[in-house]
Design a protein around this motif. Structure first.
Motif, PDB file in Angstrom:
ATOM      1  N   UNK A  17      40.719  22.733  37.977  1.00  0.00           N
ATOM      2  CA  UNK A  17      41.236  21.366  37.940  1.00  0.00           C
ATOM      3  C   UNK A  17      41.695  20.989  36.528  1.00  0.00           C
ATOM      4  N   UNK A  18      40.967  21.470  35.515  1.00  0.00           N
ATOM      5  CA  UNK A  18      41.292  21.108  34.130  1.00  0.00           C
ATOM      6  C   UNK A  18      42.378  22.013  33.546  1.00  0.00           C
ATOM      7  N   UNK A  19      42.228  23.339  33.724  1.00  0.00           N
ATOM      8  CA  UNK A  19      43.111  24.283  33.022  1.00  0.00           C
ATOM      9  C   UNK A  19      44.002  25.107  33.947  1.00  0.00           C
ATOM     10  N   UNK A  20      43.867  24.942  35.250  1.00  0.00           N
ATOM     11  CA  UNK A  20      44.680  25.723  36.164  1.00  0.00           C
ATOM     12  C   UNK A  20      44.051  27.066  36.500  1.00  0.00           C
ATOM     13  N   UNK A  21      44.676  27.788  37.425  1.00  0.00           N
ATOM     14  CA  UNK A  21      44.167  29.086  37.875  1.00  0.00           C
ATOM     15  C   UNK A  21      44.627  30.180  36.919  1.00  0.00           C
ATOM     16  N   UNK A  22      43.668  30.881  36.313  1.00  0.00           N
ATOM     17  CA  UNK A  22      44.002  31.947  35.364  1.00  0.00           C
ATOM     18  C   UNK A  22      42.823  32.898  35.237  1.00  0.00           C
ATOM     19  N   UNK A  23      43.043  33.994  34.499  1.00  0.00           N
ATOM     20  CA  UNK A  23      41.962  34.950  34.259  1.00  0.00           C
ATOM     21  C   UNK A  23      40.784  34.290  33.543  1.00  0.00           C
ATOM     22  N   UNK A  24      41.069  33.320  32.699  1.00  0.00           N
ATOM     23  CA  UNK A  24      40.006  32.654  31.950  1.00  0.00           C
ATOM     24  C   UNK A  24      39.186  31.747  32.857  1.00  0.00           C
ATOM     25  N   UNK A  25      39.855  30.911  33.646  1.00  0.00           N
ATOM     26  CA  UNK A  25      39.109  29.933  34.448  1.00  0.00           C
ATOM     27  C   UNK A  25      38.258  30.597  35.527  1.00  0.00           C
ATOM     28  N   UNK A  26      38.726  31.718  36.107  1.00  0.00           N
ATOM     29  CA  UNK A  26      37.932  32.351  37.157  1.00  0.00           C
ATOM     30  C   UNK A  26      36.721  33.085  36.595  1.00  0.00           C
ATOM     31  N   UNK A  27      36.684  33.288  35.270  1.00  0.00           N
ATOM     32  CA  UNK A  27      35.547  33.970  34.650  1.00  0.00           C
ATOM     33  C   UNK A  27      34.618  33.017  33.906  1.00  0.00           C
ATOM     34  N   UNK A  28      34.974  31.743  33.853  1.00  0.00           N
ATOM     35  CA  UNK A  28      34.176  30.782  33.097  1.00  0.00           C
ATOM     36  C   UNK A  28      32.746  30.619  33.611  1.00  0.00           C
ATOM     37  N   UNK A  29      32.521  30.471  34.922  1.00  0.00           N
ATOM     38  CA  UNK A  29      31.133  30.315  35.374  1.00  0.00           C
ATOM     39  C   UNK A  29      30.239  31.476  34.958  1.00  0.00           C
TER      40      UNK A  29
END
Length: 517
Positions: free
Chosen positions: A87-99
């Motif tokens: 929601x904040x940064x969009x779908x990317x390699x970074x956001x899917x690995x954040x949790x």
């Protein structure tokens, strides 16, 4: 208490340095290393994007308790945790690995707090250092396999349980995180109830837990969190029909993987498990790097020594009728290993066991250093050198290997193929079977409603579905017509030469190329 190590003190400086090591090893180059995207983390990310933007997963279920994904299911918690970052940064390699990276960093500190309660300050610092430099934990924290959330949540649950033995209200937090862990990895469906039954009986026997409103609220909370998954099992065993509502969905899988749980192969799996613990690898490049192992190969003697020490303490405490935390640790390990032997042996299937194994590693090393104090600095220096060598290998040789395996450059290649397709002279974009549809969904952010309308399968229904086509994309496993000039081909660079020889245009993007006439 007398200091065991001069290099380690209880001052906050040391745990801060350990946390700094954890941050550097897990966050430098985050999103780039490892290269490419694994098919499972791509699917988990796409499902999160779909639920955020369309209100359903890719199969049309509102708030499913378990994702249909490939046909036989995928744990849902990782996707739920990804949603705020998308929601904040969009779908990317970074956001899917954040949790995963956040839970990994939190785990290092929680591990320290847990060992403070079950051991002492020096052992707690040593254990947090071991977890911070562990190849298994570093690698796990840097990519988004959904089942890899389980160790962190189980650790947090165990910490609040132990803390709840002194202050009962923390049992509620323990119950909450145990409940959340059930949605991280299906193996916890066996581990959590069995583990809590053992822990509860033992602690009540020694009056460390008493019947109270806090215990009652904890049990109710855990039951409420577990109830949707109980319904899920009943649905997929054919006892009750599938449940679809606008609030929550209990989907029926195309294939229910209950057959993976069997005690019939315990001897075979037991041997493989022993091999995995000794040599610390399962043959999968995603889980462990040979010659480094999960916890470094030099740690294997410490693990077995720690196990022997805890068993000895257990026997002593039983004889002396005395409470001891070793029961909690050993039961955690034994029940976890039992789930591995029942479902098959691999590093990620051992997710319920890694934390107690590292506790044994820590205990074995701590006892050695207590007896031979002068070995403290050399031992820590050896592990730090191992860390430096491991990270050097991880960022170079391993990066090349994993980038090729995960087809780094797929996103750019797909984008280039889409642009070529707009010229209206091509009829389809044909993809290599290695470029599974989850990656295409992830990179293109393909509209979920259109995907459900258009997708065709090669092997429906199946345990692991293979896509035939959707949108402009198609997969040709048989390669009956590999040189159709009306098609654009996306394939690994290893297959590009034959297209070049036939006079095709070939554009290369890292480890993927686009071939077209």
């Amino acid at each position: 208490m007398k200091k065991v190590w001069k290099i380690i003190d209880t001052d906050h400086l040391y745990i801060s340095l350990i946390l700094l090591i954890a941050v550097l090893t897990r966050c430098v180059g985050f999103g780039i290393y490892p290269g490419g995207v694994h098919v499972d983390e791509a699917f988990s990310g796409y499902e999160a994007w779909s639920m955020l933007n369309y209100g359903t997963d890719s199969w049309g279920y509102h708030n499913p308790v378990y994702l249909m994904a490939w046909g036989s299911g995928m744990n849902v918690m990782n996707s739920l945790l990804i949603i705020p970052f998308i929601r904040i940064w969009g779908l990317s390699e970074i956001t899917i690995r954040m949790p995963q990276v956040l839970i990994g960093l939190i785990s290092v500190y929680i591990f320290y707090l847990l060992l403070l309660r079950v051991e002492n300050k020096n052992t707690a610092l040593l254990g947090s250092f071991f977890l911070a430099v562990s190849p298994w934990h570093i690698m796990m924290s840097r990519w988004g396999l959904e089942s890899n959330l389980a160790p962190g949540f189980l650790l947090i649950s165990a910490y609040f349980f132990v803390k709840g033995l002194d202050r009962e209200r923390y049992l509620i937090l323990s119950a909450f995180f145990f409940g959340v862990s059930l949605y991280c990895y299906a193996a916890t469906w066996i581990l959590v109830p069995a583990e809590l039954l053992i822990w509860g009986i033992y602690c009540m026997k020694w009056k460390r837990i008493k019947v109270s409103r806090y215990l009652f609220m904890s049990v109710i909370l855990l039951f409420v969190l577990a109830f949707p998954l109980i319904l899920f099992v009943l649905v997929n065993m054919g006892i009750i029909p599938e449940i679809r509502t606008g609030f929550i969905s209990i989907p029926r899988m195309l294939y229910f993987r209950s057959d993976e749980l069997s005690a019939g192969n315990w001897l075979h799996y037991g041997k493989r498990l022993l091999h995995l613990i000794i040599f610390q690898e399962d043959g999968s490049i995603w889980n462990a790097i040979p010659w480094f192992g999960l916890y470094y190969l030099i740690s294997t003697p410490f693990i077995f020594a720690g196990g022997a020490i805890y068993v000895s303490k257990l026997i002593t405490n039983i004889k002396n009728r005395r409470f001891g935390y070793e029961v909690l640790i050993l039961s955690w390990l034994v029940v976890g290993l039992g789930t591995v032997v029942m479902q098959g042996v691999s590093v990620h299937k051992m997710n319920c066991c890694h934390i107690p194994v590292i506790i044994l590693w820590t205990k074995g090393a701590a006892c050695l250093l207590k007896r031979f104090k002068k070995l403290a600095k050399p031992l820590l220096a050896v592990y730090f050198c191992c860390l430096i060598i491991f990270m050097g290998y991880y960022f170079t040789t391993f990066q090349r290997q994993i980038s090729e395996r995960q087809l780094q450059g797929s996103g750019k290649a797909i984008q280039a193929a889409e642009e070529l397709f707009k010229s209206d002279i091509y009829e389809a974009v044909c993809l290599t079977p290695e470029l599974r549809h989850s990656r295409v969904l992830f990179y293109t952010q393909f509209p979920t409603d259109k995907y459900r309308e258009q997708v065709k399968w090669q092997n429906y229904p199946s345990k692991f579905l293979n896509t035939k086509s959707f949108g402009i994309f198609e997969w040709d496993d048989n390669k009956e017509d590999p040189y159709n000039e009306q098609k654009i081909y996306i394939l690994p660079v290893s297959e590009a030469e034959e297209y070049v020889q036939k006079g095709w245009n070939v554009d290369t993007y890292d480890y993927v190329c686009v071939a077209y006439k």
